[in-house]
Write a protein that holds these residues in place. Structure first.
Motif, PDB file in Angstrom:
ATOM      1  N   GLY A 123      26.660  46.544 -10.558  1.00 37.27           N
ATOM      2  CA  GLY A 123      27.758  45.606 -10.754  1.00 37.27           C
ATOM      3  C   GLY A 123      28.041  44.698  -9.577  1.00 37.27           C
ATOM      4  N   VAL A 124      27.043  44.452  -8.726  1.00 36.81           N
ATOM      5  CA  VAL A 124      27.209  43.596  -7.553  1.00 36.81           C
ATOM      6  C   VAL A 124      26.343  42.353  -7.713  1.00 36.81           C
ATOM      7  CG1 VAL A 124      26.899  43.441  -5.050  1.00 36.81           C
ATOM      8  CG2 VAL A 124      27.731  45.555  -6.056  1.00 36.81           C
ATOM      9  N   ASP A 125      26.878  41.191  -7.349  1.00 36.00           N
ATOM     10  CA  ASP A 125      26.135  39.933  -7.426  1.00 36.00           C
ATOM     11  C   ASP A 125      25.139  39.871  -6.267  1.00 36.00           C
ATOM     12  OD1 ASP A 125      25.206  37.347  -7.496  1.00 36.00           O
ATOM     13  OD2 ASP A 125      27.147  36.474  -8.018  1.00 36.00           O
ATOM     14  N   PHE A 126      23.855  40.053  -6.573  1.00 39.79           N
ATOM     15  CA  PHE A 126      22.845  40.102  -5.518  1.00 39.79           C
ATOM     16  C   PHE A 126      22.615  38.744  -4.868  1.00 39.79           C
ATOM     17  CE2 PHE A 126      21.674  44.237  -7.260  1.00 39.79           C
ATOM     18  CZ  PHE A 126      21.399  44.933  -6.100  1.00 39.79           C
ATOM     19  N   VAL A 127      22.946  37.652  -5.571  1.00 41.17           N
ATOM     20  CA  VAL A 127      22.834  36.328  -4.961  1.00 41.17           C
ATOM     21  C   VAL A 127      23.806  36.221  -3.780  1.00 41.17           C
ATOM     22  CG1 VAL A 127      23.124  33.846  -5.319  1.00 41.17           C
ATOM     23  CG2 VAL A 127      22.092  35.238  -7.117  1.00 41.17           C
ATOM     24  N   LYS A 128      25.028  36.663  -4.012  1.00 34.71           N
ATOM     25  CA  LYS A 128      26.032  36.627  -2.944  1.00 34.71           C
ATOM     26  C   LYS A 128      25.714  37.628  -1.836  1.00 34.71           C
ATOM     27  CE  LYS A 128      29.866  34.880  -5.742  1.00 34.71           C
ATOM     28  NZ  LYS A 128      31.258  35.114  -6.204  1.00 34.71           N
ATOM     29  N   ILE A 129      25.154  38.768  -2.222  1.00 34.39           N
ATOM     30  CA  ILE A 129      24.756  39.753  -1.208  1.00 34.39           C
ATOM     31  C   ILE A 129      23.662  39.171  -0.314  1.00 34.39           C
ATOM     32  CG2 ILE A 129      23.631  41.981  -0.842  1.00 34.39           C
ATOM     33  CD1 ILE A 129      26.470  42.313  -1.713  1.00 34.39           C
ATOM     34  N   GLY A 130      22.693  38.477  -0.939  1.00 38.57           N
ATOM     35  CA  GLY A 130      21.621  37.841  -0.165  1.00 38.57           C
ATOM     36  C   GLY A 130      22.157  36.776   0.769  1.00 38.57           C
ATOM     37  N   ALA A 131      23.110  35.971   0.273  1.00 39.48           N
ATOM     38  CA  ALA A 131      23.722  34.939   1.110  1.00 39.48           C
ATOM     39  C   ALA A 131      24.497  35.575   2.261  1.00 39.48           C
ATOM     40  CB  ALA A 131      24.640  34.065   0.262  1.00 39.48           C
ATOM     41  N   SER A 132      25.202  36.660   1.969  1.00 42.92           N
ATOM     42  CA  SER A 132      25.975  37.359   3.000  1.00 42.92           C
ATOM     43  C   SER A 132      25.067  37.899   4.098  1.00 42.92           C
ATOM     44  CB  SER A 132      26.773  38.507   2.371  1.00 42.92           C
ATOM     45  OG  SER A 132      27.718  38.029   1.449  1.00 42.92           O
ATOM     46  N   MET A 133      23.916  38.414   3.703  1.00 48.17           N
ATOM     47  CA  MET A 133      22.960  38.954   4.666  1.00 48.17           C
ATOM     48  C   MET A 133      22.491  37.867   5.632  1.00 48.17           C
ATOM     49  SD  MET A 133      19.150  40.440   3.946  1.00 48.17           S
ATOM     50  CE  MET A 133      18.576  38.767   3.612  1.00 48.17           C
ATOM     51  N   ILE A 134      22.211  36.680   5.092  1.00 54.47           N
ATOM     52  CA  ILE A 134      21.745  35.579   5.940  1.00 54.47           C
ATOM     53  C   ILE A 134      22.851  35.112   6.876  1.00 54.47           C
ATOM     54  CG2 ILE A 134      20.848  33.227   5.940  1.00 54.47           C
ATOM     55  CD1 ILE A 134      19.550  33.828   3.246  1.00 54.47           C
ATOM     56  N   ILE A 135      24.077  35.019   6.362  1.00 55.64           N
ATOM     57  CA  ILE A 135      25.215  34.605   7.192  1.00 55.64           C
ATOM     58  C   ILE A 135      25.399  35.568   8.352  1.00 55.64           C
ATOM     59  CG2 ILE A 135      27.710  34.223   7.240  1.00 55.64           C
ATOM     60  CD1 ILE A 135      27.472  33.460   4.225  1.00 55.64           C
ATOM     61  N   MET A 136      25.347  36.870   8.046  1.00 59.76           N
ATOM     62  CA  MET A 136      25.489  37.897   9.081  1.00 59.76           C
ATOM     63  C   MET A 136      24.382  37.793  10.133  1.00 59.76           C
ATOM     64  SD  MET A 136      28.015  40.099   8.992  1.00 59.76           S
ATOM     65  CE  MET A 136      29.242  40.837   7.920  1.00 59.76           C
ATOM     66  N   SER A 137      23.197  37.422   9.690  1.00 53.53           N
ATOM     67  CA  SER A 137      22.053  37.356  10.601  1.00 53.53           C
ATOM     68  C   SER A 137      22.149  36.180  11.565  1.00 53.53           C
ATOM     69  CB  SER A 137      20.750  37.252   9.801  1.00 53.53           C
ATOM     70  OG  SER A 137      20.585  38.364   8.948  1.00 53.53           O
ATOM     71  N   THR A 138      22.907  35.148  11.195  1.00 56.12           N
ATOM     72  CA  THR A 138      22.981  33.950  12.030  1.00 56.12           C
ATOM     73  C   THR A 138      24.159  33.958  13.003  1.00 56.12           C
ATOM     74  OG1 THR A 138      24.291  32.768  10.355  1.00 56.12           O
ATOM     75  CG2 THR A 138      21.900  32.549  10.234  1.00 56.12           C
ATOM     76  N   ILE A 139      25.198  34.731  12.703  1.00 58.09           N
ATOM     77  CA  ILE A 139      26.442  34.637  13.483  1.00 58.09           C
ATOM     78  C   ILE A 139      26.246  35.015  14.941  1.00 58.09           C
ATOM     79  CG2 ILE A 139      27.219  36.959  12.882  1.00 58.09           C
ATOM     80  CD1 ILE A 139      29.424  33.835  13.283  1.00 58.09           C
ATOM     81  N   GLY A 140      25.413  36.039  15.209  1.00 56.57           N
ATOM     82  CA  GLY A 140      25.197  36.475  16.587  1.00 56.57           C
ATOM     83  C   GLY A 140      24.553  35.402  17.444  1.00 56.57           C
ATOM     84  N   ALA A 141      23.501  34.766  16.898  1.00 57.29           N
ATOM     85  CA  ALA A 141      22.794  33.726  17.644  1.00 57.29           C
ATOM     86  C   ALA A 141      23.681  32.510  17.877  1.00 57.29           C
ATOM     87  CB  ALA A 141      21.526  33.320  16.891  1.00 57.29           C
ATOM     88  N   ILE A 142      24.475  32.142  16.868  1.00 58.91           N
ATOM     89  CA  ILE A 142      25.356  30.971  16.989  1.00 58.91           C
ATOM     90  C   ILE A 142      26.413  31.206  18.064  1.00 58.91           C
ATOM     91  CG2 ILE A 142      27.112  29.607  15.774  1.00 58.91           C
ATOM     92  CD1 ILE A 142      25.467  30.019  13.219  1.00 58.91           C
ATOM     93  N   THR A 143      27.041  32.376  18.031  1.00 61.77           N
ATOM     94  CA  THR A 143      28.066  32.702  19.031  1.00 61.77           C
ATOM     95  C   THR A 143      27.480  32.717  20.436  1.00 61.77           C
ATOM     96  OG1 THR A 143      29.186  34.092  17.386  1.00 61.77           O
ATOM     97  CG2 THR A 143      29.811  34.395  19.677  1.00 61.77           C
ATOM     98  N   ASP A 144      26.288  33.283  20.576  1.00 56.67           N
ATOM     99  CA  ASP A 144      25.636  33.385  21.881  1.00 56.67           C
ATOM    100  C   ASP A 144      25.343  32.006  22.456  1.00 56.67           C
ATOM    101  OD1 ASP A 144      24.324  34.857  24.014  1.00 56.67           O
ATOM    102  OD2 ASP A 144      22.447  34.132  23.167  1.00 56.67           O
ATOM    103  N   VAL A 145      24.808  31.113  21.623  1.00 55.98           N
ATOM    104  CA  VAL A 145      24.480  29.766  22.091  1.00 55.98           C
ATOM    105  C   VAL A 145      25.749  28.982  22.423  1.00 55.98           C
ATOM    106  CG1 VAL A 145      23.451  27.555  21.422  1.00 55.98           C
ATOM    107  CG2 VAL A 145      22.283  29.689  20.873  1.00 55.98           C
ATOM    108  N   ALA A 146      26.791  29.147  21.607  1.00 57.31           N
ATOM    109  CA  ALA A 146      28.042  28.415  21.837  1.00 57.31           C
ATOM    110  C   ALA A 146      28.629  28.726  23.213  1.00 57.31           C
ATOM    111  CB  ALA A 146      29.053  28.748  20.741  1.00 57.31           C
TER     112      ALA A 146
END
Length: 258
Positions: A123-146
């Motif tokens: 009962g979970v939307d895997f499209v949104k789960i996939g998008a969430s995974m990518i968002i989580m993967s980018t936040i660390g690098a973005i914060t570090d560079v900022a």
């Protein structure tokens, strides 16, 4: 278990010896971020919760931890946080669209054998789960560079108070250029390090180059890396622009008050 404890102790001692109080806060921040991610995953299992909204909240908490808890609340961390939020907001729309169009959600056939005993109707939307995974993967690098751009730009103003906004912006871009290549390569090699076993398996199964590129597992990870690179590239001009504007505005305000 003993190995984990020993390695954790070595990490803690190393961070304390090199970073002092900031090193200790960085060590604690690792566990705070882990707790945030763990709770995010638990809440995602609830079909009534929007995974993307939950991920956005988690990313804000992680950004606050990495910036304000470790480096304390000051002008450079505030600017880095604002830059992170703006960059992530731009990426989110792109990520949601690309994830749905590329059909990388769910599990690949290489992973199917491990999941035969489980039901995928959760009962979970895997499209949104996939998008969430990518968002989580980018936040660390973005914060570090900022923060890596904001901090030296602030030092430039302290040592050269008469610098113009245009020159300061160019300095930020120049700093970002040096960071861009190394950070993007870090993301790329992190993928190969984490999925080395899968790549060897592809070779043993005699996958052609086309089969590898078109496999869901490989495509999902490459899209994550590419979005990480895009996020790093975007945050450089955004952070440089915001830093140049706010820091020089503060300097001009102080001059008027004298």
């Amino acid at each position: 278990m003993n190995v984990l404890v020993i390695l954790t102790a070595i990490l803690f001692i190393s961070m304390i010896c090199i970073g002092g109080k900031e090193g200790a806060r960085s060590f604690v921040a690792v566990f705070i971020n882990f707790a945030v991610l763990f709770l995010t995953i638990l809440f995602m299992a609830d079909p009534n919760v929007d995974p993307i909204l939950l991920t956005i909240i988690a990313c804000i908490i992680i950004s606050c931890t990495n910036l304000f808890y470790i480096n304390q609340v000051n002008k450079k961390t505030t600017i880095a946080f604002l830059s992170t939020i703006i960059t992530t907001s731009i990426l989110i729309l792109m990520i949601v669209i690309i994830t749905e169009k590329a059909m990388i959600q769910g599990f690949g056939e290489e992973e199917a054998g491990e999941l035969d005993a489980f039901s995928l109707y959760i009962g979970v939307d895997f499209v949104k789960i996939g998008a969430s995974m990518i968002i989580m993967s980018t936040i660390g690098a973005i914060t570090d560079v900022a923060i890596s751009i904001t901090s030296p730009m602030r030092e430039i103003v302290l040592h050269n108070p008469e610098i113009s906004r245009k020159a300061l912006f160019k300095s930020g871009i120049s700093i970002g250029k040096d960071i861009l290549g190394s950070t993007t390569n870090t993301l790329f090699f992190a993928f190969f390090g984490g999925y080395l076993g899968l790549l060897i398996w592809f070779k043993d199964l005699s996958y052609s180059f086309g089969d590898i590129v078109n496999s869901k597992v490989f495509s999902a990870e490459m899209i994550t890396i590419l979005f990480g690179g895009i996020g790093v590239a975007l945050v450089i001009p955004i952070t440089s622009c915001i830093t140049a504007y706010f820091i020089l505005n503060t300097r001009n305000t102080k001059k008027l008050m004298k």
